[in-house]
Design a protein around this motif. Structure first.
Motif, mmCIF file in Angstrom:
data_model
loop_
_atom_site.group_PDB
_atom_site.id
_atom_site.type_symbol
_atom_site.label_atom_id
_atom_site.label_comp_id
_atom_site.label_asym_id
_atom_site.label_seq_id
_atom_site.Cartn_x
_atom_site.Cartn_y
_atom_site.Cartn_z
ATOM 1 N N PHE A 9 0.835 -1.211 0.000
ATOM 2 C CA PHE A 9 0.000 0.000 0.000
ATOM 3 C C PHE A 9 0.869 1.261 0.000
ATOM 4 N N LEU A 10 0.391 2.280 -0.673
ATOM 5 C CA LEU A 10 1.098 3.550 -0.765
ATOM 6 C C LEU A 10 1.332 4.166 0.609
ATOM 7 N N ASN A 11 0.383 3.984 1.538
ATOM 8 C CA ASN A 11 0.552 4.596 2.863
ATOM 9 C C ASN A 11 1.766 4.042 3.606
ATOM 10 N N ASN A 12 2.241 2.849 3.229
ATOM 11 C CA ASN A 12 3.479 2.329 3.824
ATOM 12 C C ASN A 12 4.655 3.231 3.472
ATOM 13 N N TYR A 13 4.669 3.725 2.254
ATOM 14 C CA TYR A 13 5.723 4.629 1.785
ATOM 15 C C TYR A 13 5.558 6.021 2.408
ATOM 16 N N GLU A 14 4.325 6.458 2.512
ATOM 17 C CA GLU A 14 4.053 7.809 3.024
ATOM 18 C C GLU A 14 4.253 7.919 4.538
ATOM 19 N N HIS A 15 3.972 6.845 5.280
ATOM 20 C CA HIS A 15 4.028 6.927 6.749
ATOM 21 C C HIS A 15 5.155 6.101 7.365
ATOM 22 N N ALA A 16 5.236 4.820 7.015
ATOM 23 C CA ALA A 16 6.221 3.942 7.655
ATOM 24 C C ALA A 16 7.648 4.248 7.195
ATOM 25 N N LYS A 22 13.907 7.992 9.949
ATOM 26 C CA LYS A 22 14.155 8.790 11.152
ATOM 27 C C LYS A 22 14.746 7.952 12.282
ATOM 28 N N TYR A 23 14.193 6.755 12.492
ATOM 29 C CA TYR A 23 14.609 5.935 13.630
ATOM 30 C C TYR A 23 15.579 4.804 13.255
ATOM 31 N N ARG A 24 16.058 4.836 12.009
ATOM 32 C CA ARG A 24 17.029 3.850 11.521
ATOM 33 C C ARG A 24 16.528 2.417 11.683
ATOM 34 N N LEU A 25 15.324 2.187 11.177
ATOM 35 C CA LEU A 25 14.713 0.863 11.211
ATOM 36 C C LEU A 25 14.802 0.216 9.835
ATOM 37 N N LYS A 26 14.707 -1.082 9.806
ATOM 38 C CA LYS A 26 14.688 -1.835 8.556
ATOM 39 C C LYS A 26 13.266 -2.340 8.339
ATOM 40 N N LEU A 27 12.753 -2.154 7.122
ATOM 41 C CA LEU A 27 11.407 -2.594 6.772
ATOM 42 C C LEU A 27 11.460 -3.622 5.656
ATOM 43 N N ASN A 28 10.476 -4.506 5.630
ATOM 44 C CA ASN A 28 10.309 -5.416 4.508
ATOM 45 C C ASN A 28 8.877 -5.298 4.019
ATOM 46 N N PHE A 29 8.749 -5.044 2.723
ATOM 47 C CA PHE A 29 7.447 -4.942 2.086
ATOM 48 C C PHE A 29 7.229 -6.196 1.244
ATOM 49 N N PHE A 30 6.172 -6.950 1.524
ATOM 50 C CA PHE A 30 5.822 -8.108 0.725
ATOM 51 C C PHE A 30 4.854 -7.646 -0.361
ATOM 52 N N LEU A 31 5.277 -7.806 -1.616
ATOM 53 C CA LEU A 31 4.609 -7.162 -2.753
ATOM 54 C C LEU A 31 3.784 -8.117 -3.610
ATOM 55 N N LEU A 47 1.702 1.120 -3.946
ATOM 56 C CA LEU A 47 2.996 1.618 -4.394
ATOM 57 C C LEU A 47 3.171 1.357 -5.882
ATOM 58 N N SER A 48 3.872 2.257 -6.533
ATOM 59 C CA SER A 48 4.239 2.046 -7.930
ATOM 60 C C SER A 48 5.660 1.483 -7.963
ATOM 61 N N ALA A 49 6.067 0.975 -9.108
ATOM 62 C CA ALA A 49 7.441 0.498 -9.254
ATOM 63 C C ALA A 49 8.417 1.653 -9.018
ATOM 64 N N ARG A 53 11.486 1.839 -6.273
ATOM 65 C CA ARG A 53 12.882 2.090 -6.650
ATOM 66 C C ARG A 53 13.444 3.313 -5.945
ATOM 67 N N LYS A 54 12.599 4.234 -5.471
ATOM 68 C CA LYS A 54 13.059 5.434 -4.764
ATOM 69 C C LYS A 54 13.539 5.138 -3.345
ATOM 70 N N MET A 55 13.012 4.086 -2.730
ATOM 71 C CA MET A 55 13.342 3.825 -1.333
ATOM 72 C C MET A 55 14.781 3.324 -1.190
ATOM 73 N N ASP A 56 15.422 3.748 -0.125
ATOM 74 C CA ASP A 56 16.797 3.378 0.182
ATOM 75 C C ASP A 56 16.850 1.881 0.507
ATOM 76 N N PRO A 57 17.633 1.089 -0.250
ATOM 77 C CA PRO A 57 17.707 -0.349 0.014
ATOM 78 C C PRO A 57 18.319 -0.694 1.374
ATOM 79 N N ALA A 58 18.980 0.251 2.006
ATOM 80 C CA ALA A 58 19.482 0.012 3.355
ATOM 81 C C ALA A 58 18.346 0.061 4.376
ATOM 82 N N VAL A 59 17.205 0.618 3.972
ATOM 83 C CA VAL A 59 16.046 0.754 4.856
ATOM 84 C C VAL A 59 14.914 -0.184 4.436
ATOM 85 N N ALA A 60 14.654 -0.278 3.144
ATOM 86 C CA ALA A 60 13.508 -1.039 2.637
ATOM 87 C C ALA A 60 13.960 -2.195 1.754
ATOM 88 N N GLU A 61 13.464 -3.376 2.084
ATOM 89 C CA GLU A 61 13.679 -4.556 1.254
ATOM 90 C C GLU A 61 12.313 -5.073 0.821
#
Length: 185
Positions: A9-16, A22-31, A47-49, A53-61
């Motif tokens: 969901f787009l709100n994952n990108y907008e909020h999470a 900010k808090y240096r957390l690692k996230l995983n999005f199952f697509l 989310l769009s492709a 691709r915009k999200m930092d791979p050190a934060v989002a997998e």
């Protein structure tokens, strides 16, 4: 701790995602690639492709959550294998890097013994390293089955104290306890 989000969901990108930065957390999005292509699921923007691709791979997998969000408990083995293959191919075509991990749509997998063993073989054949379900428990090591990793299901309509107890005690509170938790400060 691993923080996961299903469906894309787009709100994952907008909020999470900003909170993770900010808090240096690692996230995983199952697509689900069909949701990415369609741009929505159940009238919720996805989310769009380009967003992915915009999200930092050190934060989002990214991981797999099926091609079309069909429950694996109702599909035949050949259909499951094709679904996983189609999901990986679609993400590759969109230029979205992903990990060989899977979250079962609706938390469902074939549970009959013979079906389950063939299902796990399919995951192996497809190169899946880990698979997640909703079990509302914390996993203990050593893992008993890397294809049945449990996650604690967090929903926006539940009291925060329920989440805190789940993390502290390794399982979700029972439904009879929820009204009491809502009354706590």
């Amino acid at each position: 701790m691993l923080i996961t989000f299903d469906d894309g969901f787009l709100n994952n990108y907008e909020h999470a995602y900003p909170l993770a930065l900010k808090y240096r957390l690692k996230l995983n999005f199952f697509l689900v690639p069909s949701f990415i292509r369609r741009g929505s699921y159940r009238e919720e923007p996805c989310l769009s492709a380009a967003d992915l691709r915009k999200m930092d791979p050190a934060v989002a997998e990214y991981g797999l959550h099926s091609m079309d969000h069909e429950g694996y408990d109702v599909l035949q083995p050949a259909e499951i294998a094709a679904d996983i293959d189609n999901c990986m191919t679609a993400l590759e075509e969109m230029g979205v890097p992903f990990q060989p991990v899977l979250a079962y749509p609706y938390g469902a997998w074939p549970r009959k013994v013979l079906q389950e063993s063939r299902f796990f073989e399919i995951l192996e054949e497809q190169g899946i390293r880990l698979a997640f379900r909703i079990g509302n428990r914390i996993n203990r090591f050593p893992l008993s089955n890397r294809f049945l990793l449990q996650r604690i299901d967090v929903r926006g309509d539940e009291p925060f104290n329920s989440f805190r107890l789940a993390l502290a005690y390794g399982k979700k509170s029972t439904s009879w306890l929820s009204p009491l938790l809502r009354a706590l400060p």
